[in-house]
Design a protein around this motif. Structure first.
Motif, PDB file in Angstrom:
ATOM      1  N   ARG A 181      33.557 -19.742  20.153  1.00 20.59           N
ATOM      2  CA  ARG A 181      33.735 -19.821  21.597  1.00 20.59           C
ATOM      3  C   ARG A 181      34.837 -18.881  22.064  1.00 20.59           C
ATOM      4  O   ARG A 181      35.794 -18.614  21.349  1.00 20.59           O
ATOM      5  CB  ARG A 181      34.141 -21.259  21.997  1.00 20.59           C
ATOM      6  CG  ARG A 181      32.996 -22.227  22.201  1.00 20.59           C
ATOM      7  CD  ARG A 181      32.173 -21.933  23.434  1.00 20.59           C
ATOM      8  NE  ARG A 181      32.952 -21.950  24.681  1.00 20.59           N
ATOM      9  CZ  ARG A 181      33.262 -23.046  25.368  1.00 20.59           C
ATOM     10  NH1 ARG A 181      32.900 -24.244  24.947  1.00 20.59           N
ATOM     11  NH2 ARG A 181      33.944 -22.956  26.490  1.00 20.59           N
ATOM     12  N   GLU A 235      35.230 -30.254  22.638  1.00 22.90           N
ATOM     13  CA  GLU A 235      34.188 -29.217  22.538  1.00 22.90           C
ATOM     14  C   GLU A 235      34.342 -28.420  21.247  1.00 22.90           C
ATOM     15  O   GLU A 235      35.443 -28.259  20.724  1.00 22.90           O
ATOM     16  CB  GLU A 235      34.279 -28.246  23.733  1.00 22.90           C
ATOM     17  CG  GLU A 235      33.711 -28.814  25.018  1.00 22.90           C
ATOM     18  CD  GLU A 235      33.705 -27.807  26.166  1.00 22.90           C
ATOM     19  OE1 GLU A 235      33.241 -28.212  27.240  1.00 22.90           O
ATOM     20  OE2 GLU A 235      34.176 -26.668  26.011  1.00 22.90           O
ATOM     21  N   ALA A 236      33.217 -27.904  20.774  1.00 25.15           N
ATOM     22  CA  ALA A 236      33.229 -27.081  19.567  1.00 25.15           C
ATOM     23  C   ALA A 236      33.877 -25.734  19.863  1.00 25.15           C
ATOM     24  O   ALA A 236      33.606 -25.115  20.893  1.00 25.15           O
ATOM     25  CB  ALA A 236      31.811 -26.868  19.078  1.00 25.15           C
ATOM     26  N   THR A 271      20.496 -26.822  12.541  1.00 32.08           N
ATOM     27  CA  THR A 271      19.067 -27.026  12.258  1.00 32.08           C
ATOM     28  C   THR A 271      18.348 -25.681  12.217  1.00 32.08           C
ATOM     29  O   THR A 271      17.590 -25.389  11.290  1.00 32.08           O
ATOM     30  CB  THR A 271      18.428 -27.937  13.339  1.00 32.08           C
ATOM     31  OG1 THR A 271      19.080 -29.193  13.298  1.00 32.08           O
ATOM     32  CG2 THR A 271      16.938 -28.130  13.099  1.00 32.08           C
ATOM     33  N   GLN A 327      30.102 -20.043  26.562  1.00 28.27           N
ATOM     34  CA  GLN A 327      29.414 -21.282  26.943  1.00 28.27           C
ATOM     35  C   GLN A 327      29.513 -22.323  25.821  1.00 28.27           C
ATOM     36  O   GLN A 327      29.474 -21.952  24.642  1.00 28.27           O
ATOM     37  CB  GLN A 327      27.922 -21.003  27.181  1.00 28.27           C
ATOM     38  CG  GLN A 327      27.655 -19.931  28.232  1.00 28.27           C
ATOM     39  CD  GLN A 327      28.057 -20.379  29.627  1.00 28.27           C
ATOM     40  OE1 GLN A 327      27.722 -21.487  30.032  1.00 28.27           O
ATOM     41  NE2 GLN A 327      28.789 -19.547  30.345  1.00 28.27           N
ATOM     42  N   ALA A 328      29.596 -23.599  26.200  1.00 34.47           N
ATOM     43  CA  ALA A 328      29.559 -24.670  25.195  1.00 34.47           C
ATOM     44  C   ALA A 328      28.245 -24.568  24.427  1.00 34.47           C
ATOM     45  O   ALA A 328      27.218 -24.197  24.998  1.00 34.47           O
ATOM     46  CB  ALA A 328      29.675 -26.026  25.881  1.00 34.47           C
ATOM     47  N   PHE A 329      28.286 -24.868  23.117  1.00 31.78           N
ATOM     48  CA  PHE A 329      27.051 -24.784  22.329  1.00 31.78           C
ATOM     49  C   PHE A 329      26.838 -26.082  21.570  1.00 31.78           C
ATOM     50  O   PHE A 329      27.761 -26.887  21.396  1.00 31.78           O
ATOM     51  CB  PHE A 329      27.066 -23.578  21.392  1.00 31.78           C
ATOM     52  CG  PHE A 329      28.141 -23.617  20.325  1.00 31.78           C
ATOM     53  CD1 PHE A 329      29.405 -23.097  20.574  1.00 31.78           C
ATOM     54  CD2 PHE A 329      27.892 -24.180  19.069  1.00 31.78           C
ATOM     55  CE1 PHE A 329      30.390 -23.124  19.594  1.00 31.78           C
ATOM     56  CE2 PHE A 329      28.876 -24.212  18.092  1.00 31.78           C
ATOM     57  CZ  PHE A 329      30.131 -23.680  18.355  1.00 31.78           C
ATOM     58  N   ASP A 330      25.601 -26.277  21.112  1.00 29.78           N
ATOM     59  CA  ASP A 330      25.213 -27.494  20.402  1.00 29.78           C
ATOM     60  C   ASP A 330      25.216 -27.213  18.894  1.00 29.78           C
ATOM     61  O   ASP A 330      24.313 -26.553  18.386  1.00 29.78           O
ATOM     62  CB  ASP A 330      23.803 -27.898  20.878  1.00 29.78           C
ATOM     63  CG  ASP A 330      23.269 -29.129  20.146  1.00 29.78           C
ATOM     64  OD1 ASP A 330      23.876 -29.551  19.134  1.00 29.78           O
ATOM     65  OD2 ASP A 330      22.232 -29.653  20.587  1.00 29.78           O
ATOM     66  N   PRO A 331      26.248 -27.712  18.184  1.00 23.51           N
ATOM     67  CA  PRO A 331      26.368 -27.376  16.764  1.00 23.51           C
ATOM     68  C   PRO A 331      25.187 -27.903  15.938  1.00 23.51           C
ATOM     69  O   PRO A 331      24.742 -27.246  14.995  1.00 23.51           O
ATOM     70  CB  PRO A 331      27.665 -28.060  16.325  1.00 23.51           C
ATOM     71  CG  PRO A 331      28.367 -28.446  17.577  1.00 23.51           C
ATOM     72  CD  PRO A 331      27.332 -28.595  18.638  1.00 23.51           C
ATOM     73  N   GLY A 332      24.684 -29.075  16.300  1.00 22.59           N
ATOM     74  CA  GLY A 332      23.569 -29.654  15.542  1.00 22.59           C
ATOM     75  C   GLY A 332      22.324 -28.787  15.638  1.00 22.59           C
ATOM     76  O   GLY A 332      21.668 -28.508  14.620  1.00 22.59           O
ATOM     77  N   ALA A 333      22.027 -28.324  16.836  1.00 20.94           N
ATOM     78  CA  ALA A 333      20.847 -27.470  17.030  1.00 20.94           C
ATOM     79  C   ALA A 333      21.017 -26.162  16.266  1.00 20.94           C
ATOM     80  O   ALA A 333      20.068 -25.654  15.652  1.00 20.94           O
ATOM     81  CB  ALA A 333      20.644 -27.192  18.518  1.00 20.94           C
ATOM     82  N   ALA A 334      22.252 -25.617  16.286  1.00 19.89           N
ATOM     83  CA  ALA A 334      22.507 -24.360  15.586  1.00 19.89           C
ATOM     84  C   ALA A 334      22.327 -24.536  14.083  1.00 19.89           C
ATOM     85  O   ALA A 334      21.742 -23.681  13.405  1.00 19.89           O
ATOM     86  CB  ALA A 334      23.919 -23.866  15.903  1.00 19.89           C
TER      87      ALA A 334
END
Lengths: 147, 81
Positions: free
Chosen positions: A79, A87-88, A16, A7-14
């Motif tokens: 990923r 995408e990351a 933080t 699944q696509a993930f949110d690098p900023g949230a990770a």
């Protein structure tokens, strides 16, 4: 911790989440790899893993990096499956007492992931699909750490 | 039987990801010979450079003995990130 996800993930949230609550790690370094569009020549990247084996191999290498650079913590999100341009693909996060160890460990782990971790990468485009193998640059980069 | 797993371009060459070879192969060299007989293109790729082998999920080098029921994975050059 090593996470493989389709699944696509949110690098900023990770990042933080990884950085929060650290009172003794003076340095967090990270590297974010993003899928390139190659000006339309690449419509998607496809990453194949052998999930259990791949996770275990990367964990062992991260443990080696932890000893070598005296790290406080390592987290890698990688990923798998089809990844669209922008995408990351991978996020490496390192916590250490000081910046030098954190930067170096990040570089060290990326060199490993590019050429030695059990992952296989296929590039899809208008001209068809092709398997991407490590470049000479990837291999010489990885060899820098042998001693 | 011997369980065989293929990854990356090897899977595309053979047209399968996983198969069982019966009766079980006694060594990695014997398994490679049998695979090459059945899938010549795969056989040529397995003989080429850069293919790593894991036997029962541990990396193996050179020829090794295989126990019945062994799982053998053939892994072409790796590239993540």
């Amino acid at each position: 911790m090593i996470t493989l996800t389709d699944q696509a993930f949110d690098p900023g949230a990770a990042l933080t989440a990884f950085s929060t609550g650290r009172t003794e790690s003076g340095a967090v370094a990270s590297f974010l790899g993003i899928a390139r569009g190659e000006a339309g020549a690449a419509t998607a990247l496809e990453l194949e893993a052998w999930p259990e084996f791949t996770t275990r191999q990367i964990e062992a290498f991260a443990a080696d990096a932890t000893r070598r650079f005296q790290l406080h913590d390592v987290a890698i999100i990688h990923r798998t499956g089809k990844i669209a341009p922008g995408e990351a693909i991978v996020l490496v996060m390192i916590a250490a007492a000081h910046r030098r160890e954190a930067f170096e460990a990040c570089d060290f782990l990326m060199d490993y992931l590019k050429s030695r971790a059990p992952l296989w990468k296929k590039e899809h485009g208008p001209a068809g699909a092709r398997w991407v193998e490590p470049t000479t640059r990837d291999l010489t980069d990885a060899a820098r750490w042998e001693r | 039987m011997t369980r065989v797993l293929l990854f990356g371009r090897l899977r595309d060459l053979a047209g399968w990801r996983e198969t069982e070879v019966t009766p079980a192969s006694k060594s990695l060299a014997e398994l490679k010979r049998r695979l090459a007989e059945a899938w010549p293109e795969l056989g040529a790729a397995l003989a080429g450079p850069g293919v790593q082998v894991a036997v029962d999920r541990a990396l193996a080098r050179g020829d090794v003995a295989l126990s019945p029921g062994a799982e053998v994975a053939f892994m072409p050059p790796m590239s993540g990130g």
